[in-house]
Write a protein that holds these residues in place. Structure first.
Motif, PDB file in Angstrom:
ATOM      1  N   PHE A 174       0.838  -1.200   0.000  1.00  0.00           N
ATOM      2  CA  PHE A 174       0.000   0.000   0.000  1.00  0.00           C
ATOM      3  C   PHE A 174       0.876   1.254   0.000  1.00  0.00           C
ATOM      4  CE2 PHE A 174      -2.195   3.475   2.091  1.00  0.00           C
ATOM      5  CZ  PHE A 174      -3.373   3.513   1.366  1.00  0.00           C
ATOM      6  N   GLY A 175       0.565   2.187  -0.907  1.00  0.00           N
ATOM      7  CA  GLY A 175       1.315   3.438  -0.999  1.00  0.00           C
ATOM      8  C   GLY A 175       2.574   3.347  -1.830  1.00  0.00           C
ATOM      9  N   VAL A 176       2.925   2.151  -2.290  1.00  0.00           N
ATOM     10  CA  VAL A 176       4.122   1.973  -3.122  1.00  0.00           C
ATOM     11  C   VAL A 176       3.684   2.015  -4.584  1.00  0.00           C
ATOM     12  CG1 VAL A 176       6.075   0.488  -3.693  1.00  0.00           C
ATOM     13  CG2 VAL A 176       5.191   0.558  -1.337  1.00  0.00           C
ATOM     14  N   ILE A 177       3.914   3.155  -5.220  1.00  0.00           N
ATOM     15  CA  ILE A 177       3.443   3.364  -6.592  1.00  0.00           C
ATOM     16  C   ILE A 177       4.574   3.059  -7.569  1.00  0.00           C
ATOM     17  CG2 ILE A 177       2.452   5.015  -8.207  1.00  0.00           C
ATOM     18  CD1 ILE A 177       1.296   6.500  -5.823  1.00  0.00           C
ATOM     19  N   ASN A 178       4.288   2.178  -8.499  1.00  0.00           N
ATOM     20  CA  ASN A 178       5.280   1.784  -9.495  1.00  0.00           C
ATOM     21  C   ASN A 178       5.501   2.906 -10.511  1.00  0.00           C
ATOM     22  OD1 ASN A 178       5.543  -0.877  -8.416  1.00  0.00           O
ATOM     23  ND2 ASN A 178       3.654  -1.473  -9.469  1.00  0.00           N
ATOM     24  N   PRO A 179       6.607   2.846 -11.280  1.00  0.00           N
ATOM     25  CA  PRO A 179       6.851   3.865 -12.301  1.00  0.00           C
ATOM     26  C   PRO A 179       5.705   4.012 -13.302  1.00  0.00           C
ATOM     27  CG  PRO A 179       8.848   2.612 -11.928  1.00  0.00           C
ATOM     28  CD  PRO A 179       7.763   1.927 -11.143  1.00  0.00           C
ATOM     29  N   ASP A 180       4.970   2.919 -13.540  1.00  0.00           N
ATOM     30  CA  ASP A 180       3.854   3.002 -14.478  1.00  0.00           C
ATOM     31  C   ASP A 180       2.563   3.457 -13.793  1.00  0.00           C
ATOM     32  OD1 ASP A 180       3.112   0.806 -13.013  1.00  0.00           O
ATOM     33  OD2 ASP A 180       3.105  -0.607 -14.688  1.00  0.00           O
ATOM     34  N   LYS A 181       2.676   3.935 -12.539  1.00  0.00           N
ATOM     35  CA  LYS A 181       1.559   4.473 -11.737  1.00  0.00           C
ATOM     36  C   LYS A 181       0.630   3.377 -11.204  1.00  0.00           C
ATOM     37  CE  LYS A 181       2.955   8.646 -12.606  1.00  0.00           C
ATOM     38  NZ  LYS A 181       3.676   9.417 -11.555  1.00  0.00           N
ATOM     39  N   SER A 182       1.010   2.139 -11.370  1.00  0.00           N
ATOM     40  CA  SER A 182       0.195   1.052 -10.829  1.00  0.00           C
ATOM     41  C   SER A 182       0.634   0.736  -9.397  1.00  0.00           C
ATOM     42  CB  SER A 182       0.326  -0.203 -11.700  1.00  0.00           C
ATOM     43  OG  SER A 182       1.643  -0.728 -11.615  1.00  0.00           O
ATOM     44  N   ILE A 183      -0.205  -0.003  -8.698  1.00  0.00           N
ATOM     45  CA  ILE A 183       0.111  -0.497  -7.363  1.00  0.00           C
ATOM     46  C   ILE A 183      -0.092  -1.998  -7.369  1.00  0.00           C
ATOM     47  CG2 ILE A 183      -0.533  -0.457  -4.919  1.00  0.00           C
ATOM     48  CD1 ILE A 183      -1.380   2.400  -5.247  1.00  0.00           C
ATOM     49  N   ASP A 184       0.853  -2.729  -6.808  1.00  0.00           N
ATOM     50  CA  ASP A 184       0.793  -4.177  -6.825  1.00  0.00           C
ATOM     51  C   ASP A 184      -0.055  -4.716  -5.675  1.00  0.00           C
ATOM     52  OD1 ASP A 184       2.400  -4.658  -9.080  1.00  0.00           O
ATOM     53  OD2 ASP A 184       4.237  -4.385  -7.910  1.00  0.00           O
ATOM     54  N   TYR A 185      -0.691  -5.818  -5.942  1.00  0.00           N
ATOM     55  CA  TYR A 185      -1.451  -6.559  -4.942  1.00  0.00           C
ATOM     56  C   TYR A 185      -0.548  -7.612  -4.301  1.00  0.00           C
ATOM     57  CZ  TYR A 185      -5.978  -4.991  -6.957  1.00  0.00           C
ATOM     58  OH  TYR A 185      -7.051  -4.255  -7.403  1.00  0.00           O
ATOM     59  N   ASP A 186      -0.890  -7.995  -3.076  1.00  0.00           N
ATOM     60  CA  ASP A 186      -0.319  -9.192  -2.465  1.00  0.00           C
ATOM     61  C   ASP A 186      -1.201 -10.382  -2.839  1.00  0.00           C
ATOM     62  OD1 ASP A 186       1.834  -8.160  -0.620  1.00  0.00           O
ATOM     63  OD2 ASP A 186       0.135  -7.030   0.166  1.00  0.00           O
ATOM     64  N   SER A 187      -0.587 -11.529  -3.095  1.00  0.00           N
ATOM     65  CA  SER A 187      -1.383 -12.742  -3.199  1.00  0.00           C
ATOM     66  C   SER A 187      -2.088 -12.951  -1.861  1.00  0.00           C
ATOM     67  CB  SER A 187      -0.494 -13.946  -3.506  1.00  0.00           C
ATOM     68  OG  SER A 187       0.329 -14.248  -2.382  1.00  0.00           O
ATOM     69  N   GLN A 188      -3.147 -13.743  -1.853  1.00  0.00           N
ATOM     70  CA  GLN A 188      -3.822 -13.966  -0.574  1.00  0.00           C
ATOM     71  C   GLN A 188      -2.907 -14.675   0.419  1.00  0.00           C
ATOM     72  OE1 GLN A 188      -7.505 -16.396  -0.261  1.00  0.00           O
ATOM     73  NE2 GLN A 188      -8.306 -14.628   0.878  1.00  0.00           N
ATOM     74  N   LYS A 189      -2.067 -15.572  -0.055  1.00  0.00           N
ATOM     75  CA  LYS A 189      -1.121 -16.225   0.854  1.00  0.00           C
ATOM     76  C   LYS A 189      -0.185 -15.198   1.478  1.00  0.00           C
ATOM     77  CE  LYS A 189       2.556 -19.685   1.103  1.00  0.00           C
ATOM     78  NZ  LYS A 189       3.308 -20.757   0.387  1.00  0.00           N
ATOM     79  N   ASP A 190       0.371 -14.315   0.661  1.00  0.00           N
ATOM     80  CA  ASP A 190       1.284 -13.299   1.193  1.00  0.00           C
ATOM     81  C   ASP A 190       0.558 -12.351   2.140  1.00  0.00           C
ATOM     82  OD1 ASP A 190       3.378 -14.405  -0.201  1.00  0.00           O
ATOM     83  OD2 ASP A 190       3.349 -12.916  -1.821  1.00  0.00           O
ATOM     84  N   ALA A 191      -0.684 -12.019   1.813  1.00  0.00           N
ATOM     85  CA  ALA A 191      -1.459 -11.152   2.695  1.00  0.00           C
ATOM     86  C   ALA A 191      -1.677 -11.822   4.047  1.00  0.00           C
ATOM     87  CB  ALA A 191      -2.795 -10.794   2.054  1.00  0.00           C
ATOM     88  N   TYR A 192      -2.038 -13.094   4.029  1.00  0.00           N
ATOM     89  CA  TYR A 192      -2.248 -13.816   5.284  1.00  0.00           C
ATOM     90  C   TYR A 192      -0.962 -13.915   6.101  1.00  0.00           C
ATOM     91  CZ  TYR A 192      -7.106 -15.291   5.634  1.00  0.00           C
ATOM     92  OH  TYR A 192      -8.463 -15.296   5.847  1.00  0.00           O
ATOM     93  N   TYR A 193       0.138 -14.173   5.445  1.00  0.00           N
ATOM     94  CA  TYR A 193       1.412 -14.216   6.169  1.00  0.00           C
ATOM     95  C   TYR A 193       1.713 -12.852   6.791  1.00  0.00           C
ATOM     96  CZ  TYR A 193       2.985 -18.938   4.895  1.00  0.00           C
ATOM     97  OH  TYR A 193       3.127 -20.306   4.791  1.00  0.00           O
ATOM     98  N   ALA A 194       1.361 -11.788   6.088  1.00  0.00           N
ATOM     99  CA  ALA A 194       1.561 -10.441   6.643  1.00  0.00           C
ATOM    100  C   ALA A 194       0.615 -10.196   7.814  1.00  0.00           C
ATOM    101  CB  ALA A 194       1.353  -9.387   5.556  1.00  0.00           C
ATOM    102  N   PHE A 195      -0.615 -10.708   7.719  1.00  0.00           N
ATOM    103  CA  PHE A 195      -1.547 -10.583   8.849  1.00  0.00           C
ATOM    104  C   PHE A 195      -0.953 -11.246  10.096  1.00  0.00           C
ATOM    105  CE2 PHE A 195      -5.304 -10.984   5.641  1.00  0.00           C
ATOM    106  CZ  PHE A 195      -5.126  -9.678   5.239  1.00  0.00           C
ATOM    107  N   PHE A 196      -0.407 -12.446   9.920  1.00  0.00           N
ATOM    108  CA  PHE A 196       0.176 -13.142  11.068  1.00  0.00           C
ATOM    109  C   PHE A 196       1.366 -12.367  11.637  1.00  0.00           C
ATOM    110  CE2 PHE A 196      -1.644 -17.107   9.009  1.00  0.00           C
ATOM    111  CZ  PHE A 196      -2.609 -17.313   9.978  1.00  0.00           C
ATOM    112  N   ALA A 197       2.193 -11.825  10.764  1.00  0.00           N
ATOM    113  CA  ALA A 197       3.343 -11.053  11.237  1.00  0.00           C
ATOM    114  C   ALA A 197       2.889  -9.826  12.014  1.00  0.00           C
ATOM    115  CB  ALA A 197       4.217 -10.644  10.056  1.00  0.00           C
TER     116      ALA A 197
END
Length: 538
Positions: A174-197
């Motif tokens: 969130f808040g990390v804007i790519n050079p092409d002005k897009s923002i990347d999503y986390d996969s649901q697995k990565d999001a869940y791992y971040a929730f646990f962290a």
């Protein structure tokens, strides 16, 4: 131990951060909770933690966007509440029933939940959870460790709901804007791992403070009056919920996180006093309007089938008797032909107090029961946890004296469903979608039968939190629900497998198309309601 807080926030940072939070609005009406700090001196602002604390009200008030009521209606009621079987719509909403209830997923409805999590996150962040969370972290600096821990708990409590609806989400990026002005999503697995962290970080910070009498959150806490201990219990319980959620797809990680939650010295939510409920008073609970004023929602047919079949005393605390069936209850089946608002005389919802249910101790006992089935250390006995879940739910509604007899019932089953207006919607005895599971715990039953019993009772106990109930149905297949009769998905959502998710929202396609394109590859299937999420393993 009492602690001293130092405040080194500059005036410009404080005003810039707080004003950007307070001026926007997802739900447009937060007058009750937006106490204006600008009439106070800076010393007064320091003394009561308002500089860092005020935005926390907004996060809590926006998990369920309750004002104006139509926001929550499309954020939750016309999604999880009907997909879970809890509720059904009595009429067509001016579109002959061609909407979410019949699997024609309406973009204008389904983007609201996303918007209340993110707002306009590229150009002008408004009152939405992720922009607020980002600004709290910046405004707080390094001096408010307990506030940051509180923020992480609230962020996970909010954003796992978003992921459980859409799948991949924007979380760590969130808040990390790519050079092409897009923002990347986390996969649901990565999001869940971040929730646990994030939960681990919050729990680690707060656990030593469990008995600290200091209550810096108190002026801003709409759930626990600023006490540390109940927030730790909630965080542990949330960690267990998410661990159970991924147990089928990622058993090693699930076990690790679940056992960490079970072993924390502060413990889990165990009694109704621990329940996570957001106090929205004096705002009225929006379900009261949906049911009684607008006549837009009624009891769901599976609720009628299971609660009447079980002779469950909670039915009168969840619903009102039906005009169409005096002294009885009638539910509406989701996904039926609705030429008019013809089911208004079916059972309305009971009148709810001004508190939004986020998680209950009863749910946590059922989570422990499932953890015991999984063999996790510290989970105890599945039978004892199951029975405690039922007892705690009954205690929640002050009918604890009726729990013992209920738990001894080994004959009652879900009742056949009869639609008084259209026999095509009936679910007769012997129908494969009609559950045969009974109430009493049977130690000799197969694991799948035990799981069905646990989840069926958890489903009853979690009412009216339909999104979580829908999520658990998708994860486990329980309780057995009735499929739609009318399927307007154009083949995208198979009737027999039910709706699995909500598609990515139109504003994202318009403003973050490349990010969405990459997110679809993370999803692992087409961007529609028939694609299963990461944890939704058949």
């Amino acid at each position: 131990m009492m602690r001293t807080f130092k405040y080194k926030l500059t005036r410009s940072l404080a005003i810039a951060g707080l004003s950007s939070i307070l001026l926007g609005s997802c739900t447009k009406d937060f007058e009750r909770i937006n106490t204006n700090p600008y009439g106070m001196t800076r010393d007064e602002l320091k003394a009561d933690f308002r500089l860092v604390g005020e935005p926390f009200r907004q996060i809590q008030f926006n998990i369920f966007a309750v004002q104006p009521g139509w926001v929550m209606q499309v954020q939750q009621n016309l999604q999880g509440d009907i997909f879970s079987g809890y509720m059904g719509v009595p009429g067509p909403f001016g579109n002959f029933g061609n909407n979410n209830s019949t699997y024609n997923l309406i973009d204008g409805w389904n983007q609201v939940m996303w918007g209340c999590a993110y707002g306009s996150y590229i150009d002008a962040p408004n009152i939405a959870v992720m922009p607020i969370a980002s600004r709290i972290m910046k405004v707080a600096g390094n001096e408010f460790a307990d506030f940051k821990a509180w923020l992480l708990i609230l962020k996970v409590a909010t954003m796992h709901r978003i992921s459980d609806v859409y799948g991949p989400i924007i979380y760590t990026k969130f808040g990390v804007i790519n050079p092409d002005k897009s923002i990347d999503y986390d996969s649901q697995k990565d999001a869940y791992y971040a929730f646990f962290a994030d939960l681990n970080s919050a729990i680690t910070t707060l656990t030593p403070l469990a008995n600290d009498p200091l209550k810096p959150f108190s002026k801003f806490d709409l759930m626990y009056d600023g006490s540390y201990k109940p927030w730790i219990k909630f965080a542990n319980s949330l960690r267990l919920r998410l661990a159970i959620r991924i147990a089928k797809v990622d058993p090693a990680k699930a076990k690790l996180e679940g056992e960490a939650a079970l072993s924390n010295p502060v413990g889990l939510m165990t009694v109704p006093a621990d329940d996570a409920r957001i106090n929205i008073a004096p705002v009225e609970h929006p379900y009261n309007a949906f049911s009684d004023s607008w006549n837009d929602i009624r009891m769901g047919a599976p609720m009628e089938s299971i609660l009447t079949g079980y002779n469950d005393p909670r039915i009168k605390l969840y619903f009102k008797t039906a005009v169409a069936k005096p002294d009885g209850y009638k539910g509406v089946r989701t996904g039926i032909a609705l030429p008019s608002k013809m089911y208004e005389d079916y059972s309305r919802l009971a009148t709810f107090p001004s508190k939004m249910q986020l998680m209950t101790a009863a749910e946590v006992w059922f989570l422990k029961a499932e953890a015991a089935l999984n063999g996790w250390a510290g989970a105890g006995s599945a039978a004892t946890n199951y029975e405690n879940g039922v007892k705690t739910s009954f205690d929640q509604y002050a009918i604890g004296g009726q729990a013992a007899a209920y738990l001894l019932d080994n004959t009652s089953k879900a009742a056949p469903y009869t639609d008084l207006k259209n026999a095509a919607n009936n679910v007769p005895a012997g129908d494969p979608y009609l559950s045969t599971v009974t109430i009493r715990w049977e130690e000799g039953d197969a694991p799948a039968r035990k799981l069905e019993r646990i989840i069926t009772q958890k489903w009853i106990a979690m009412f009216p939190e339909g999104q979580e109930a829908w999520t658990e149905f998708r994860r486990t297949g329980y309780p057995k629900l009735f499929p739609v009769v009318v399927n307007n998905s154009g083949g995208k959502i198979p009737t027999a497998t039910f709706v699995r998710r909500i598609n990515f929202v139109i504003p994202e396609y318009a403003t973050n198309a490349k990010g969405v394109e990459r997110a679809i590859t993370l999803l692992g299937g087409p961007d529609n309601g028939g694609t299963r999420l990461w944890w939704d393993k058949p």
